[in-house]
Design an enzyme around this catalytic site. Sequence first.
Site, PDB file in Angstrom:
ATOM      1  N   LYS A 197       0.771  -1.334   0.040  1.00  0.00           N
ATOM      2  CA  LYS A 197      -0.098  -0.195  -0.065  1.00  0.00           C
ATOM      3  C   LYS A 197       0.832   1.218   0.064  1.00  0.00           C
ATOM      4  O   LYS A 197       1.606   1.396   0.847  1.00  0.00           O
ATOM      5  CB  LYS A 197      -0.908  -0.089   1.083  1.00  0.00           C
ATOM      6  CG  LYS A 197      -1.715   1.074   1.573  1.00  0.00           C
ATOM      7  CD  LYS A 197      -2.859   1.049   2.682  1.00  0.00           C
ATOM      8  CE  LYS A 197      -3.712   2.077   2.744  1.00  0.00           C
ATOM      9  NZ  LYS A 197      -4.520   1.886   3.684  1.00  0.00           N
ATOM     10  N   LYS A 250      -1.836  -1.316  -4.151  1.00  0.00           N
ATOM     11  CA  LYS A 250      -2.788  -0.375  -3.901  1.00  0.00           C
ATOM     12  C   LYS A 250      -1.996   0.794  -4.071  1.00  0.00           C
ATOM     13  O   LYS A 250      -1.033   0.934  -3.450  1.00  0.00           O
ATOM     14  CB  LYS A 250      -3.591  -0.604  -2.637  1.00  0.00           C
ATOM     15  CG  LYS A 250      -4.481   0.647  -2.473  1.00  0.00           C
ATOM     16  CD  LYS A 250      -4.992   0.389  -0.941  1.00  0.00           C
ATOM     17  CE  LYS A 250      -5.843   1.668  -0.722  1.00  0.00           C
ATOM     18  NZ  LYS A 250      -6.508   1.845   0.633  1.00  0.00           N
ATOM     19  N   TYR A 314     -14.743   0.992  -7.595  1.00  0.00           N
ATOM     20  CA  TYR A 314     -15.910   1.601  -7.577  1.00  0.00           C
ATOM     21  C   TYR A 314     -16.719   1.367  -8.685  1.00  0.00           C
ATOM     22  O   TYR A 314     -17.943   1.850  -8.754  1.00  0.00           O
ATOM     23  CB  TYR A 314     -15.805   2.940  -7.020  1.00  0.00           C
ATOM     24  CG  TYR A 314     -14.876   3.049  -5.718  1.00  0.00           C
ATOM     25  CD1 TYR A 314     -15.457   2.929  -4.415  1.00  0.00           C
ATOM     26  CD2 TYR A 314     -13.669   3.410  -5.617  1.00  0.00           C
ATOM     27  CE1 TYR A 314     -14.797   3.177  -3.355  1.00  0.00           C
ATOM     28  CE2 TYR A 314     -12.859   3.375  -4.613  1.00  0.00           C
ATOM     29  CZ  TYR A 314     -13.322   3.249  -3.429  1.00  0.00           C
ATOM     30  OH  TYR A 314     -12.743   3.003  -2.086  1.00  0.00           O
TER      31      TYR A 314
HETATM   32  C1  PBG Z   1      -7.601   2.606   5.359  1.00  0.00           C
HETATM   33  C2  PBG Z   1      -7.926   2.781   3.925  1.00  0.00           C
HETATM   34  C3  PBG Z   1      -7.629   3.739   3.008  1.00  0.00           C
HETATM   35  C4  PBG Z   1      -7.961   3.401   1.726  1.00  0.00           C
HETATM   36  C5  PBG Z   1      -8.510   2.008   1.977  1.00  0.00           C
HETATM   37  N1  PBG Z   1      -8.189   1.661   3.158  1.00  0.00           N
HETATM   38  C6  PBG Z   1      -7.165   5.337   3.245  1.00  0.00           C
HETATM   39  C7  PBG Z   1      -5.796   5.613   3.552  1.00  0.00           C
HETATM   40  O1  PBG Z   1      -4.956   4.817   3.627  1.00  0.00           O
HETATM   41  O2  PBG Z   1      -5.744   6.836   3.891  1.00  0.00           O
HETATM   42  C8  PBG Z   1      -8.225   4.064   0.193  1.00  0.00           C
HETATM   43  C9  PBG Z   1      -9.040   3.524  -0.475  1.00  0.00           C
HETATM   44  C10 PBG Z   1      -9.359   4.641  -1.617  1.00  0.00           C
HETATM   45  O3  PBG Z   1      -8.757   5.484  -1.743  1.00  0.00           O
HETATM   46  O4  PBG Z   1     -10.329   4.203  -2.489  1.00  0.00           O
HETATM   47  N2  PBG Z   1      -6.308   2.308   5.677  1.00  0.00           N
HETATM   48 ZN    ZN Z   2      -6.140   3.078   8.222  1.00  0.00          ZN
END
Ligand code: PBG
Ligand code: ZN
Length: 327
Positions: A197, A250, A314
């Site tokens: 991530k 991601k 989405y």
């Molecule tokens: C929370 C989380 C996030 C997303 C998924 N889980 C936001 C972040 O890490 O700030 C982002 C998903 C998206 O932008 O569609 N940990």
């Molecule tokens: Zn989080």
Amino acid sequence: MFPERRMRRARSRNIQPLLREISLTKHDLIAPLFVDESLTAPHPISAMPGQSRFPVNGIADEAERLWRRGIHAVLLFGIPKTKDPEGSCAFDPEGVVQQAVRKIKERVPEIVVITDVCACEYTSHGHCGIIGEARCGTDLLNDRSLELMNKIALSHAESGADIVAPSSMLDGVVGSIRSALDRSGFVEVMIMAYSTKFCSALYGPFREAADSGFSFGDRSTYQIDPANRREAFLESRLDMDEGADILMVKPAGFYLDILSEVATLGLPVAAYQVSGEYSMIKAAAGRGWLKERATVLESLISIKRAGAEMIITYFASDVAGWLDEEL
Ligand code: PBG
Ligand code: ZN
């Protein structure tokens, strides 16, 4: 003789479908859903046109609607009524996600329910776990937050989640959750690790959607630097070794190189087409600058081509409709 190798022979309209290497089906898609404990009716998310938060009482309807369209997996995010520094509502058996999972499973037992396991929607400071004094000032405390993640994952499993998806990027979180689940007899609950991530600007619209913006700092001390490919691969390998069943990359579209590399590890790979990727396409399409359907389908086929088995998007519901029309 020029040219001997005529590539265009393969591009005549009737031959093309026969030679197509990658296809997109509804089984590849996972729809994210936002459940808001404070709502009584769906509430549109302004930064994500076409997306809404749903009340606990409306979530089964939405899951059933997706199911009937052929989308057979959902990823749940909860927005609780109250937040505190420890994120304690996140593991409440009567919490927003726990209730939503039960309602969905009652109505549509076969739908695959995946839950986001994190604290940022539940903490008053908006960070992904417990905050305290660390080496470089106030920061997310790794080992102290693991117990919180175990509790959240267990409460989701107890409510009937099929797959838990830890997204906090804490070190050791996959192994920690795996042993907590196993100790409690949830050996069949899978773990989809948000294994790579990145610390991305593309999560912007999500922070409105899930009310998970942070009150200080950023997430750069726990999410991966977008410049780092080796580090991303190592994160994924560690999550695999800790017992992840599915690895996630991601965001998706900007990170296709990472996706194709992570796919070599041998585990199923999920790609998350995040909120910013959605909103960029929506905004341009809304102004007539891009054709929405063609752009979305191209983005998804590219993500599959890079090596993803499944895509969290989405656009899932819209794509299901488009794929029906193409048959
Ligand atoms: C929370 C989380 C996030 C997303 C998924 N889980 C936001 C972040 O890490 O700030 C982002 C998903 C998206 O932008 O569609 N940990
Ligand atoms: Zn989080």
